[in-house]
Scaffold this motif. Structure first.
Motif, PDB file in Angstrom:
ATOM      1  N   VAL A  24       8.406   9.947  -9.347  1.00  0.00           N
ATOM      2  CA  VAL A  24       9.739  10.541  -9.350  1.00  0.00           C
ATOM      3  C   VAL A  24      10.613   9.897  -8.272  1.00  0.00           C
ATOM      4  CG1 VAL A  24      11.009  12.680  -8.870  1.00  0.00           C
ATOM      5  CG2 VAL A  24       9.010  12.729 -10.364  1.00  0.00           C
ATOM      6  N   LYS A  25      10.033   9.619  -7.113  1.00  0.00           N
ATOM      7  CA  LYS A  25      10.799   9.059  -5.993  1.00  0.00           C
ATOM      8  C   LYS A  25      11.211   7.610  -6.252  1.00  0.00           C
ATOM      9  CE  LYS A  25      11.769   8.750  -1.446  1.00  0.00           C
ATOM     10  NZ  LYS A  25      13.104   9.034  -1.087  1.00  0.00           N
ATOM     11  N   TRP A  26      10.259   6.764  -6.693  1.00  0.00           N
ATOM     12  CA  TRP A  26      10.541   5.336  -6.821  1.00  0.00           C
ATOM     13  C   TRP A  26      10.667   4.843  -8.263  1.00  0.00           C
ATOM     14  CZ3 TRP A  26       7.266   6.856  -2.732  1.00  0.00           C
ATOM     15  CH2 TRP A  26       7.794   6.607  -1.478  1.00  0.00           C
ATOM     16  N   GLN A  27      10.451   5.685  -9.240  1.00  0.00           N
ATOM     17  CA  GLN A  27      10.548   5.310 -10.654  1.00  0.00           C
ATOM     18  C   GLN A  27       9.702   4.084 -10.984  1.00  0.00           C
ATOM     19  OE1 GLN A  27      12.347   7.131 -13.034  1.00  0.00           O
ATOM     20  NE2 GLN A  27      12.429   8.577 -11.346  1.00  0.00           N
ATOM     21  N   SER A  28       8.501   4.043 -10.425  1.00  0.00           N
ATOM     22  CA  SER A  28       7.623   2.896 -10.636  1.00  0.00           C
ATOM     23  C   SER A  28       6.188   3.366 -10.851  1.00  0.00           C
ATOM     24  CB  SER A  28       7.685   1.975  -9.408  1.00  0.00           C
ATOM     25  OG  SER A  28       6.700   0.973  -9.504  1.00  0.00           O
ATOM     26  N   ILE A  29       5.630   2.973 -11.970  1.00  0.00           N
ATOM     27  CA  ILE A  29       4.238   3.313 -12.269  1.00  0.00           C
ATOM     28  C   ILE A  29       3.314   2.649 -11.253  1.00  0.00           C
ATOM     29  CG2 ILE A  29       2.382   2.989 -13.946  1.00  0.00           C
ATOM     30  CD1 ILE A  29       4.290   5.092 -14.862  1.00  0.00           C
ATOM     31  N   VAL A  30       3.630   1.420 -10.854  1.00  0.00           N
ATOM     32  CA  VAL A  30       2.782   0.684  -9.903  1.00  0.00           C
ATOM     33  C   VAL A  30       2.657   1.455  -8.597  1.00  0.00           C
ATOM     34  CG1 VAL A  30       2.555  -1.451  -8.591  1.00  0.00           C
ATOM     35  CG2 VAL A  30       3.335  -1.531 -10.953  1.00  0.00           C
ATOM     36  N   TRP A  31       3.780   1.911  -8.050  1.00  0.00           N
ATOM     37  CA  TRP A  31       3.731   2.668  -6.794  1.00  0.00           C
ATOM     38  C   TRP A  31       2.989   3.987  -6.982  1.00  0.00           C
ATOM     39  CZ3 TRP A  31       3.892   0.746  -2.321  1.00  0.00           C
ATOM     40  CH2 TRP A  31       4.706  -0.341  -2.029  1.00  0.00           C
ATOM     41  N   VAL A  33       0.502   4.578  -9.013  1.00  0.00           N
ATOM     42  CA  VAL A  33      -0.935   4.280  -9.039  1.00  0.00           C
ATOM     43  C   VAL A  33      -1.434   3.934  -7.639  1.00  0.00           C
ATOM     44  CG1 VAL A  33      -2.659   2.664  -9.922  1.00  0.00           C
ATOM     45  CG2 VAL A  33      -0.931   3.596 -11.463  1.00  0.00           C
ATOM     46  N   ILE A  34      -0.653   3.177  -6.894  1.00  0.00           N
ATOM     47  CA  ILE A  34      -1.059   2.822  -5.529  1.00  0.00           C
ATOM     48  C   ILE A  34      -1.196   4.080  -4.673  1.00  0.00           C
ATOM     49  CG2 ILE A  34      -0.249   1.722  -3.392  1.00  0.00           C
ATOM     50  CD1 ILE A  34       0.897  -0.523  -5.214  1.00  0.00           C
ATOM     51  N   HIS A  35      -0.248   4.986  -4.754  1.00  0.00           N
ATOM     52  CA  HIS A  35      -0.337   6.220  -3.979  1.00  0.00           C
ATOM     53  C   HIS A  35      -1.496   7.092  -4.446  1.00  0.00           C
ATOM     54  CE1 HIS A  35       3.911   5.381  -2.742  1.00  0.00           C
ATOM     55  NE2 HIS A  35       3.254   5.487  -1.604  1.00  0.00           N
ATOM     56  N   GLY A  36      -1.766   7.091  -5.727  1.00  0.00           N
ATOM     57  CA  GLY A  36      -2.929   7.827  -6.228  1.00  0.00           C
ATOM     58  C   GLY A  36      -4.227   7.243  -5.698  1.00  0.00           C
ATOM     59  N   MET A  37      -4.278   5.911  -5.609  1.00  0.00           N
ATOM     60  CA  MET A  37      -5.486   5.266  -5.068  1.00  0.00           C
ATOM     61  C   MET A  37      -5.621   5.535  -3.580  1.00  0.00           C
ATOM     62  SD  MET A  37      -5.558   1.731  -7.348  1.00  0.00           S
ATOM     63  CE  MET A  37      -5.541   0.758  -5.924  1.00  0.00           C
ATOM     64  N   PHE A  38      -4.507   5.541  -2.858  1.00  0.00           N
ATOM     65  CA  PHE A  38      -4.569   5.850  -1.438  1.00  0.00           C
ATOM     66  C   PHE A  38      -5.087   7.264  -1.193  1.00  0.00           C
ATOM     67  CE2 PHE A  38      -1.254   2.514  -0.265  1.00  0.00           C
ATOM     68  CZ  PHE A  38      -2.224   1.670   0.280  1.00  0.00           C
ATOM     69  N   SER A  39      -4.776   8.168  -2.091  1.00  0.00           N
ATOM     70  CA  SER A  39      -5.265   9.525  -1.905  1.00  0.00           C
ATOM     71  C   SER A  39      -6.780   9.599  -2.056  1.00  0.00           C
ATOM     72  CB  SER A  39      -4.563  10.491  -2.851  1.00  0.00           C
ATOM     73  OG  SER A  39      -4.829  10.158  -4.179  1.00  0.00           O
ATOM     74  N   TRP A  40      -7.370   8.618  -2.739  1.00  0.00           N
ATOM     75  CA  TRP A  40      -8.830   8.572  -2.840  1.00  0.00           C
ATOM     76  C   TRP A  40      -9.478   8.219  -1.511  1.00  0.00           C
ATOM     77  CZ3 TRP A  40     -12.120  10.637  -6.002  1.00  0.00           C
ATOM     78  CH2 TRP A  40     -11.666  11.016  -7.252  1.00  0.00           C
ATOM     79  N   VAL A  41      -8.703   7.675  -0.573  1.00  0.00           N
ATOM     80  CA  VAL A  41      -9.223   7.436   0.775  1.00  0.00           C
ATOM     81  C   VAL A  41      -9.690   8.761   1.370  1.00  0.00           C
ATOM     82  CG1 VAL A  41      -8.588   6.719   3.116  1.00  0.00           C
ATOM     83  CG2 VAL A  41      -7.850   5.371   1.141  1.00  0.00           C
ATOM     84  N   TYR A  42      -8.941   9.824   1.114  1.00  0.00           N
ATOM     85  CA  TYR A  42      -9.337  11.144   1.596  1.00  0.00           C
ATOM     86  C   TYR A  42     -10.630  11.603   0.934  1.00  0.00           C
ATOM     87  CZ  TYR A  42      -4.721  11.381   3.650  1.00  0.00           C
ATOM     88  OH  TYR A  42      -3.615  11.119   4.379  1.00  0.00           O
TER      89      TYR A  42
END
Length: 51
Positions: A24-31, A33-42
């Motif tokens: 919603v913030k950046w209108q980009s599927i790539v971003w 997915v990247i943020h979703g992957m970063f959440s897997w760090v947790y």
């Protein structure tokens, strides 16, 4: 056992929420997915720490 299920559910919800907010913030599927992957760090952190 219930605590682990609650943690898994919370982490899954958090990952999905991070992806939605990012899209919603950046209108980009790539971003998103990247943020979703970063959440897997947790997720990895919690597994290592034994929660």
């Amino acid at each position: 056992m219930m605590k682990k299920e609650s943690i898994k559910t919370g982490i899954s919800f958090g990952c999905a929420l991070a992806m939605i907010i990012s899209y919603v913030k950046w209108q980009s599927i790539v971003w998103a997915v990247i943020h979703g992957m970063f959440s897997w760090v947790y997720v990895i952190y919690f597994i290592i720490m034994g929660y």
